[in-house]
Structure formats: C-alpha cells, structure tokens
Design an enzyme around this catalytic site. Structure first.
Site, mmCIF file in Angstrom:
data_model
loop_
_atom_site.group_PDB
_atom_site.id
_atom_site.type_symbol
_atom_site.label_atom_id
_atom_site.label_comp_id
_atom_site.label_asym_id
_atom_site.label_seq_id
_atom_site.Cartn_x
_atom_site.Cartn_y
_atom_site.Cartn_z
ATOM 1 N N GLU A 125 0.886 -1.179 0.000
ATOM 2 C CA GLU A 125 0.000 0.000 0.000
ATOM 3 C C GLU A 125 0.914 1.217 0.000
ATOM 4 O OE1 GLU A 125 -3.081 -0.229 -0.307
ATOM 5 O OE2 GLU A 125 -3.775 -2.089 0.608
ATOM 6 N N CYS A 127 -2.355 8.893 2.686
ATOM 7 C CA CYS A 127 -2.134 8.397 1.321
ATOM 8 C C CYS A 127 -3.341 8.697 0.443
ATOM 9 C CB CYS A 127 -1.851 6.903 1.352
ATOM 10 S SG CYS A 127 -3.116 5.977 2.215
HETATM 11 P P1 NAP Z 1 8.411 4.980 4.631
HETATM 12 O O1 NAP Z 1 9.613 5.817 4.880
HETATM 13 O O2 NAP Z 1 8.398 4.116 3.459
HETATM 14 O O3 NAP Z 1 8.179 4.154 5.976
HETATM 15 C C1 NAP Z 1 7.186 3.163 6.071
HETATM 16 C C2 NAP Z 1 7.748 1.958 6.778
HETATM 17 O O4 NAP Z 1 8.712 1.325 5.934
HETATM 18 C C3 NAP Z 1 8.495 2.294 8.067
HETATM 19 O O5 NAP Z 1 8.293 1.259 8.992
HETATM 20 C C4 NAP Z 1 9.947 2.337 7.626
HETATM 21 O O6 NAP Z 1 10.853 2.102 8.661
HETATM 22 C C5 NAP Z 1 9.962 1.211 6.613
HETATM 23 N N1 NAP Z 1 11.013 1.291 5.616
HETATM 24 C C6 NAP Z 1 11.609 2.399 5.112
HETATM 25 N N2 NAP Z 1 12.520 2.049 4.178
HETATM 26 C C7 NAP Z 1 12.509 0.704 4.099
HETATM 27 C C8 NAP Z 1 13.234 -0.250 3.325
HETATM 28 N N3 NAP Z 1 14.145 0.135 2.448
HETATM 29 N N4 NAP Z 1 12.960 -1.555 3.499
HETATM 30 C C9 NAP Z 1 12.006 -1.950 4.370
HETATM 31 N N5 NAP Z 1 11.321 -1.100 5.146
HETATM 32 C C10 NAP Z 1 11.539 0.205 5.010
HETATM 33 O O7 NAP Z 1 7.099 5.817 4.471
HETATM 34 P P2 NAP Z 1 6.653 7.090 5.278
HETATM 35 O O8 NAP Z 1 7.405 8.263 4.745
HETATM 36 O O9 NAP Z 1 6.727 6.819 6.723
HETATM 37 O O10 NAP Z 1 5.115 7.150 4.855
HETATM 38 C C11 NAP Z 1 4.673 7.961 3.847
HETATM 39 C C12 NAP Z 1 4.311 7.201 2.603
HETATM 40 O O11 NAP Z 1 3.421 6.122 2.909
HETATM 41 C C13 NAP Z 1 3.537 8.084 1.649
HETATM 42 O O12 NAP Z 1 3.972 7.871 0.346
HETATM 43 C C14 NAP Z 1 2.100 7.606 1.823
HETATM 44 O O13 NAP Z 1 1.267 7.901 0.746
HETATM 45 C C15 NAP Z 1 2.291 6.159 2.067
HETATM 46 N N6 NAP Z 1 1.113 5.574 2.711
HETATM 47 C C16 NAP Z 1 0.326 4.727 1.993
HETATM 48 C C17 NAP Z 1 -0.833 4.199 2.543
HETATM 49 C C18 NAP Z 1 -1.710 3.279 1.757
HETATM 50 O O14 NAP Z 1 -2.558 2.609 2.368
HETATM 51 N N7 NAP Z 1 -1.582 3.176 0.456
HETATM 52 C C19 NAP Z 1 -1.167 4.533 3.857
HETATM 53 C C20 NAP Z 1 -0.341 5.387 4.562
HETATM 54 C C21 NAP Z 1 0.804 5.900 3.976
HETATM 55 P P3 NAP Z 1 11.675 3.315 9.356
HETATM 56 O O15 NAP Z 1 10.676 4.218 9.966
HETATM 57 O O16 NAP Z 1 12.531 2.627 10.349
HETATM 58 O O17 NAP Z 1 12.433 3.980 8.245
#
Ligand code: NAP
Length: 455
Positions: A228, A262
C-alpha cells in the site's frame, strides 16, 4: 533512523529505544513460529472472543492510546480518538465475519466432492508507517490473526510507543504469547527477516522506495507481498456538483491527518465554469483553519510528523513555484513557533510540465487545476504514476458512469471523500501498490487457497 519518540509539536526528544539485537530477533522468530503451530488449530470462535476483547480495550482506553499517537506523530487528538474507534470497528468486523469469509467453498466437478479450503500461511511480517500508527496496524492484525496467521510488526521508527501499546493490547485481549509481536528494529533488518524460511509473506504500507525494497527482498525468496504505497488522488469537480459540499469535503479530504494521508485528495481538478467560485471558497476554508497544538480540541491542523517531512514539503512547494506555479495562500513553514508546522497552502497555475504535477504532497498543500471539460479532467486525473483513490463530484449520471469507468484508481468515490471502511476493499494500482486490505478480499491475501478433490 533512531527509534525514538520526538514530539513534533515541540521538537522535544521524549524517549529513545535500543533496537533489538540479532539474538533477540531470533528469539522472537522462534516464539512466533511456536505460537503459529498451536494457534493455527484454534477455532474461529475462540479467536473471535479475543478479537472482540481487543476491541473492548481499544474503546475503553481510547483516550490513552490517542494521546500516545498525538505525542509521537502530531495528529489532532480528536482525530486520534476517531482512529482508535475505527480500530475497534475493524476488530469487531473480522471477529464477526472471518469464519464466513474463510468457510470451505464447494465446487461441482468430476470428483465426488471438490472444494476450496482456506488455510493460514504462518508468520506474516507487517512493515507499517507512522501516519495512522494504530489503524494501519489493526487493519492488518484483525484479518491476519482471525485467519490463523501470526504477526510480526516492524513499525516506523518514530512511533515506537504506539507499536508497543498495540502489542500489549493484543496480549491483554487473550491471544497466546507470540501470536503478535513488535520488533523494534530499523528498516535495514527487513530484508534479513524476509530471508528467514519461517516468515511466509509480508505487507508494507509506506513509500515507493520502501515498497520496492521489500518486494525485491521477498521476490528473491518467492514470498508474497501486499503493498500500500503513495498516492496523489484527484478530486474532480464538474459543473453540476453541489459546490458548497464539494469545497467543504475538499478541505477535509486534503487536511485529514495534517495532510499526511495516502488517500488525501491532493489534486483538485475543476471545470472552468465554476473554477473561480471553487477557488474563492477553498481559499476561505483553508484560511479559516486553526493551526496549532494538536492536543487542543479546536485545532484543525497540527504539525507535520518530522522535521524532514517539513523540509521536503517546503522544497516541493519552492520547486513548484520555480517551475511556474503560483501560491494562493501559505507556501512557507511557520517559523514563529517550535515544531514542524506548515500552513494550509494552495498552488495554482501548475502546467503539465511542472514536475510537482506528478508528485505526492505529503502535507497540507493543495494543487488546483482548471480544465475545460470532463475529458480533460479525466486525462489529468490519470496523468500521474499513482492510482490509489479518486473523488469526483457531479449530479449527471452519464458523467458519473464515465468517471467510474475511466479513472485509473483502486477506488472511485462519487460525491464523497475517499475513505477506508472495513466492509470495502482498499488498495491501489500502478505505483500505488498491489493487493487489497479490508473486506473479504483483505483476509484472502494471506491464506493458502487449497484445492481439495476427492473421488
Ligand atoms: P516509509 O519511509 O516508506 O516508511 C514506512 C515503513 O517502511 C516504516 O516502517 C519504515 O521504517 C519502513 N522502511 C523504510 N525504508 C525501508 C526499506 N528500504 N525496506 C524496508 N522497510 C523500510 O514511508 P513514510 O514516509 O513513513 O510514509 C509515507 C508514505 O506512505 C507516503 O507515500 C504515503 O502515501 C504512504 N502511505 C500509503 C498508505 C496506503 O494505504 N496506500 C497509507 C499510509 C501511507 P523506518 O521508519 O525505520 O524507516
């Protein structure tokens, strides 16, 4: 990123956490596997009692859980309360429906009896974001545990207290030890977890790079993932729409969760004939929003979750302006206070060549596009790499049917804002990800669909 609670409203470091070492991770994996071996045999009825109990705890202690969320990631307290209530709802939904969703399905063939049987897979890893720190986890936990799987949670590093609180709720609800555990670990440990044979699948909600990285690690091991990811949802307003209702909903849909959702409406695509009026009303609504301390009940917009997000959103706005966009309101961080505050912002005059037209603004920034007609509206709506949700406003049934048919997104909401609902599947297409959460489709993602044929 360090695992820590930093209050986004003040910048104050409140608590730090030591990440688990390899031996501790191995111990939790052992525990999860042992738990699965017994838990998979437990009846739906028993699981459902525990899931209902989790809902009770959420409802009874919603103010405590909401406070942790607001403290760690800055969402308005009243929104945090609503989030906890929604978590209770999804627990009850799957407690009541899982047995029916996963019942054997008889299929007539040349066998004496042939049917489809759904069985749990084992340990499922959930990598979750900070923006809805309870909801994102519960919408995974409720179907996964009701299906007989066990869960490991790697939550975002800035919401460790939410992660620990959720683990405690599941334990207190009565689920056996090891059925759901929080792993306080950094993102760098995720690929290693996916290479452990006992971890059978993973779900990630978050950014594109994180999704791609998890999918690559899982792909190497031939393991299933649900992703997602981000979105830049269109919000189309056509001439026959109820303009007042559209503008009010547009404001809510953009500002939800301090603009960090999102499925927030991010691109407002309005037909020329009503665009001046829409713009004027939207500007009034944005300027009337109260920005401030998220713990105060009258606050509409709290701080962004981290200083990096504040910096990023400002850089995006400045890049948009450099490429010809105009700022109608807002446009710079609020420097008169501590914390990560960005004001409600509207960008207009965004040409299709402006790079920001293709980007996701994860903060309170609305992009306004004027179009001559429905054809141009649909073209712009579909012109980004994303395909999560879409909201479209019209009272004309032919236009409605075209919007439903032609918009490229995982969901289309007509005359309403995009929202998740336990009863409806949720997910995206294109670079917004794949797979579905919630509803019957959500519980079917992490099960073995076993074909049984008996002569
Ligand atoms: P993020 O940096 O991707 O973090 C999300 C999760 O992924 C965190 O637990 C993070 O851990 C982990 N993570 C980061 N890099 C990773 C990697 N290389 N391998 C595995 N895990 C990894 O996202 P965010 O900035 O917190 O969230 C914003 C994004 O999420 C936006 O694009 C938003 O649209 C999207 N989102 C989508 C939905 C949906 O349902 N489609 C819902 C909510 C948010 P760490 O915190 O330890 O880095």
């Amino acid at each position: 990123m360090a695992i820590a609670t930093i209050n986004p409203a003040t910048g104050e470091l409140l608590k730090t956490f030591e990440p688990l070492n390899d031996a501790e991770i191995a111990h939790k994996l052992d525990l999860a596997q042992q738990a699965f071996e017994k838990y998979q045999k437990i009846s739906f009825q028993e699981r459902s009692v525990w899931m209902q109990k989790a809902a009770d705890i959420l409802e009874q202690e919603k103010a405590d859980f909401a406070k942790i969320m607001t403290l760690e990631m800055g969402k308005p307290f009243k929104a945090a309360i609503a989030e906890v209530e929604k978590c209770a709802l999804v627990c009850r939904y799957y407690a009541e429906h899982a047995a029916e969703f996963l019942a054997d399905v008889t299929v007539k063939t040349d066998a004496s009896h042939s049917f489809v049987k759904y069985q749990p897979l084992g340990i499922i890893l959930a990598v979750m974001p900070w923006n809805f720190p309870f909801w994102q986890v519960f919408r995974f936990v409720a179907p996964a545990l009701m299906a007989g799987n066990v869960g490991l949670l790697k939550h975002a590093s800035n919401v460790p207290q939410c992660a620990l609180a959720i683990e405690e709720i599941i334990q207190r609800a009565g689920f056996p030890t090891g059925v759901f555990q929080t792993l306080l670990i950094g993102a760098a440990k995720v690929a290693d977890l996916m290479s452990d044979d006992r971890v059978k699948a993973a779900t990630l909600t978050g950014s594109e790079p994180a999704g791609a990285s998890l999918a690559a690690a899982s792909g190497k091991q031939i393991k299933k993932t649900v992703l997602e990811l981000g979105g830049s949802d269109p919000f189309i307003v056509l001439e026959s729409a109820d303009l007042e209702a559209a503008v009010t909903t547009a404001t809510t849909a953009r500002m939800l969760n301090n603009g960090q959702s999102c499925i927030a409406a991010k691109r407002f695509i309005v037909v020329e004939t009503i665009a001046d009026k829409f713009e004027k009303l939207l500007l009034e609504k944005f300027q009337a929003l109260k920005v401030g301390n998220p713990m105060e009940s009258e606050t509409d917009l709290g701080p962004l979750a981290t200083p990096d997000i504040l910096k990023e959103i400002d850089q995006q706005v400045q890049a948009g302006v450099k490429n010809g966009a105009k700022v109608l309101t807002g446009g710079h961080p609020l420097s008169d206070r501590p914390g990560n505050y960005y004001p409600p912002t509207i960008l207009t005059d965004i040409s299709p060549e402006n790079p920001v037209a293709q980007e996701e603004f994860f903060g309170p920034v609305a992009m306004l596009f004027r179009v001559p007609d429905i054809d141009a509206a649909i073209k712009i709506a579909n012109s980004t790499p994303f395909g999560l949700g879409a909201s479209a406003w019209t009272t004309n049934s032919q236009e409605r049917d075209r919007l439903i048919e032609e918009i490229e997104a995982g969901s289309v909401f007509i005359n309403g804002m995009v929202k998740s609902d336990p009863r409806l599947p949720f997910g995206g297409i294109k670079r917004s990800g794949y797979g579905r959460e919630l509803s019957i489709q959500g519980i079917h993602e992490f099960v073995n669909v076993k074909t049984v044929w008996v002569k």
